[in-house]
Design an enzyme around this catalytic site. Structure first.
Site, PDB file in Angstrom:
ATOM      1  N   TYR A  25      37.814  31.004  38.457  1.00  0.00           N
ATOM      2  CA  TYR A  25      38.884  31.312  39.399  1.00  0.00           C
ATOM      3  C   TYR A  25      38.320  31.969  40.648  1.00  0.00           C
ATOM      4  O   TYR A  25      37.166  32.392  40.680  1.00  0.00           O
ATOM      5  CB  TYR A  25      39.936  32.210  38.741  1.00  0.00           C
ATOM      6  CG  TYR A  25      39.542  33.668  38.586  1.00  0.00           C
ATOM      7  CD1 TYR A  25      38.607  34.064  37.632  1.00  0.00           C
ATOM      8  CD2 TYR A  25      40.099  34.659  39.403  1.00  0.00           C
ATOM      9  CE1 TYR A  25      38.251  35.397  37.485  1.00  0.00           C
ATOM     10  CE2 TYR A  25      39.751  35.993  39.258  1.00  0.00           C
ATOM     11  CZ  TYR A  25      38.822  36.362  38.298  1.00  0.00           C
ATOM     12  OH  TYR A  25      38.462  37.678  38.160  1.00  0.00           O
TER      13      TYR A  25
ATOM     14  N   ARG B 108      41.838  20.191  20.799  1.00  0.00           N
ATOM     15  CA  ARG B 108      41.005  21.381  20.630  1.00  0.00           C
ATOM     16  C   ARG B 108      39.712  21.067  19.873  1.00  0.00           C
ATOM     17  O   ARG B 108      39.741  20.566  18.761  1.00  0.00           O
ATOM     18  CB  ARG B 108      41.791  22.474  19.895  1.00  0.00           C
ATOM     19  CG  ARG B 108      41.038  23.800  19.851  1.00  0.00           C
ATOM     20  CD  ARG B 108      41.858  24.914  19.228  1.00  0.00           C
ATOM     21  NE  ARG B 108      41.119  26.165  19.251  1.00  0.00           N
ATOM     22  CZ  ARG B 108      40.193  26.493  18.337  1.00  0.00           C
ATOM     23  NH1 ARG B 108      39.918  25.674  17.340  1.00  0.00           N
ATOM     24  NH2 ARG B 108      39.544  27.649  18.433  1.00  0.00           N
TER      25      ARG B 108
ATOM     26  N   LYS C 155      32.306  33.595  37.848  1.00  0.00           N
ATOM     27  CA  LYS C 155      33.669  34.146  37.934  1.00  0.00           C
ATOM     28  C   LYS C 155      34.586  33.366  36.979  1.00  0.00           C
ATOM     29  O   LYS C 155      35.390  32.528  37.408  1.00  0.00           O
ATOM     30  CB  LYS C 155      34.176  34.104  39.385  1.00  0.00           C
ATOM     31  CG  LYS C 155      35.369  35.038  39.611  1.00  0.00           C
ATOM     32  CD  LYS C 155      35.585  35.316  41.067  1.00  0.00           C
ATOM     33  CE  LYS C 155      36.866  36.095  41.339  1.00  0.00           C
ATOM     34  NZ  LYS C 155      36.914  37.445  40.804  1.00  0.00           N
TER      35      LYS C 155
ATOM     36  N   GLU D 293      29.670  47.654  37.260  1.00  0.00           N
ATOM     37  CA  GLU D 293      30.701  47.444  38.297  1.00  0.00           C
ATOM     38  C   GLU D 293      32.044  47.866  37.722  1.00  0.00           C
ATOM     39  O   GLU D 293      32.122  48.353  36.592  1.00  0.00           O
ATOM     40  CB  GLU D 293      30.721  45.970  38.727  1.00  0.00           C
ATOM     41  CG  GLU D 293      31.039  45.029  37.589  1.00  0.00           C
ATOM     42  CD  GLU D 293      31.010  43.557  37.971  1.00  0.00           C
ATOM     43  OE1 GLU D 293      31.275  43.225  39.132  1.00  0.00           O
ATOM     44  OE2 GLU D 293      30.754  42.727  37.078  1.00  0.00           O
TER      45      GLU D 293
HETATM   46  N1  PDD Z   1      38.219  40.490  41.091  1.00  0.00           N
HETATM   47  N2  PDD Z   1      33.630  42.349  39.998  1.00  0.00           N
HETATM   48  C1  PDD Z   1      34.594  41.862  39.205  1.00  0.00           C
HETATM   49  C2  PDD Z   1      34.414  41.942  37.724  1.00  0.00           C
HETATM   50  C3  PDD Z   1      35.744  41.286  39.776  1.00  0.00           C
HETATM   51  O1  PDD Z   1      36.696  40.777  38.986  1.00  0.00           O
HETATM   52  C4  PDD Z   1      35.880  41.260  41.194  1.00  0.00           C
HETATM   53  C5  PDD Z   1      37.082  40.668  41.864  1.00  0.00           C
HETATM   54  C6  PDD Z   1      34.833  41.790  41.972  1.00  0.00           C
HETATM   55  C7  PDD Z   1      34.886  41.773  43.473  1.00  0.00           C
HETATM   56  O2  PDD Z   1      34.760  40.472  43.986  1.00  0.00           O
HETATM   57  P1  PDD Z   1      35.403  40.053  45.383  1.00  0.00           P
HETATM   58  O3  PDD Z   1      34.927  41.057  46.374  1.00  0.00           O
HETATM   59  O4  PDD Z   1      34.873  38.701  45.630  1.00  0.00           O
HETATM   60  O5  PDD Z   1      36.898  40.106  45.202  1.00  0.00           O
HETATM   61  C8  PDD Z   1      33.718  42.314  41.339  1.00  0.00           C
HETATM   62  C9  PDD Z   1      39.392  39.837  41.598  1.00  0.00           C
HETATM   63  C10 PDD Z   1      39.935  40.464  42.835  1.00  0.00           C
HETATM   64  C11 PDD Z   1      40.417  39.710  40.471  1.00  0.00           C
HETATM   65  O6  PDD Z   1      39.988  39.423  39.372  1.00  0.00           O
HETATM   66  O7  PDD Z   1      41.614  39.856  40.715  1.00  0.00           O
END
Ligand code: PDD
Length: 308
Positions: free
Chosen positions: A33, A100, A148, A182
């Site tokens: 995503y 599945r 992601k 993070e």
């Molecule tokens: N999340 N680290 C994680 C685990 C994240 O899920 C996100 C962003 C970030 C920051 O990434 P960016 O600057 O590209 O938004 C770092 C989004 C906002 C979410 O899951 O809603």
């Protein structure tokens, strides 16, 4: 006016939008995503988000459901149809619908694409002016946090713990070495006693935030010295300032960690400077933003780190 969602080729009423029960995203979290900020009707850092999406898809061997230019057109159409001025676009691509079976489906299975939007009033958010609290929690995620994926259960569990503790976010901590990785949905930053901006380098241990990349550029332009290296919980608690960054958090100052004040417990000048720079950038008033890197190493390697 109905709020539109985009589902596999159709713009549909958000309340009626649905996917198949055998979508592999639903059964296996087999998908990726992106969340892209929309400011004044414009996507912020669209290119870098699309580059990262392409990399996430490649890493999981999922194809583009539509070509990249077509995806960009659909995002623009969603902004238009939903009259989105400020907020976000969420897009999700899964491997598709198949009976599945853990192994990838064979044959002609089309990746599934869903896009939604959400209105947000960034100007009214007190987190930017008052700062937020975080708690520290063990990072329980897998080894490829650079992808992601929609597989976010450990993030949700830690975010829930943070919420129950009255906090905005958690600083997740590697149980092996006590270093902060993070946030659950954001990147973590500190400003040391010496005035140096520190954030973890982009490796497989964190998601390389697009906001993170833009903030590094702004720091460079503003003459804020920075270094990309891991930092410990103890160092974070001794820091002068701290913040988290994401598409929806921008630069959100952290004023308490585990109940202890960061610095004097108020929003500090470097946070204010970086937030102002980011807001200017998001409003289209600064030229240079995030640029997606060619390579993301597995770990910190020989200890050398990028600095300015
Ligand atoms: N999340 N680290 C994680 C685990 C994240 O899920 C996100 C962003 C970030 C920051 O990434 P960016 O600057 O590209 O938004 C770092 C989004 C906002 C979410 O899951 O809603």
């Amino acid at each position: 006016m109905p709020r539109y969602a985009y589902v596999n080729g159709r713009y549909v009423d958000h309340r009626e939008a649905a996917v198949h029960i055998e979508d592999r995203g639903y059964q296996f979290s087999d998908g990726v995503y992106e969340v892209v900020t929309v400011k004044d009707g414009r996507l912020v850092d669209a290119k870098a988000h699309m580059d990262r999406l392409g990399r996430s898809l490649d890493e999981l061997q999922i194809g583009w459901p539509v070509s990249r230019p077509v995806l960009e057109m659909i995002m623009a159409e969603m902004i238009r149809r939903n009259r989105l001025h400020d907020g976000l676009v969420y897009m999700q691509i899964t491997r598709g619908v198949a009976p599945r079976n853990h192994a990838f489906p064979t044959g002609d299975v089309r990746p599934a694409l869903v896009i939604t939007t959400k209105k947000m009033n960034f100007a009214k958010m007190t987190k930017f002016t008052e700062g937020v609290s975080v708690i520290t929690l063990p990072d329980q995620r897998w080894a490829r946090r650079d992808i992601k994926t929609i597989s976010l259960l450990p993030n949700c569990l830690n975010k829930q713990k943070a919420t129950e503790a009255g906090c905005y976010e958690a600083f997740q901590v590697d149980p092996k070495d006590g270093m902060v990785t993070e946030g659950t949905a954001s990147n973590a930053w500190i400003i040391t006693e010496a005035g140096e901006l520190v954030t973890r380098p982009a490796t497989h241990r964190i998601l390389n935030g697009i906001t993170r990349l833009t903030i590094l550029r702004i720091a460079e332009e503003e003459g804020v010295p920075f270094v990309e290296r891991p930092f410990s919980v103890e160092e974070a608690k001794r820091a002068r300032e701290a913040f988290v960054s994401s598409a929806t958090s921008f630069v959100t100052p952290v004023v308490r960690i585990d109940g202890e004040p960061v610095g004097d417990g108020t929003v500090g000048p470097i946070c204010r400077k970086l937030l102002a720079g980011y807001e200017e950038y998001a409003a289209g008033l600064r030229a240079r933003g995030a640029e997606w890197p060619d390579d993301i190493p597995a770990d910190e390697g020989d200890g050398t780190s990028r600095a300015a």
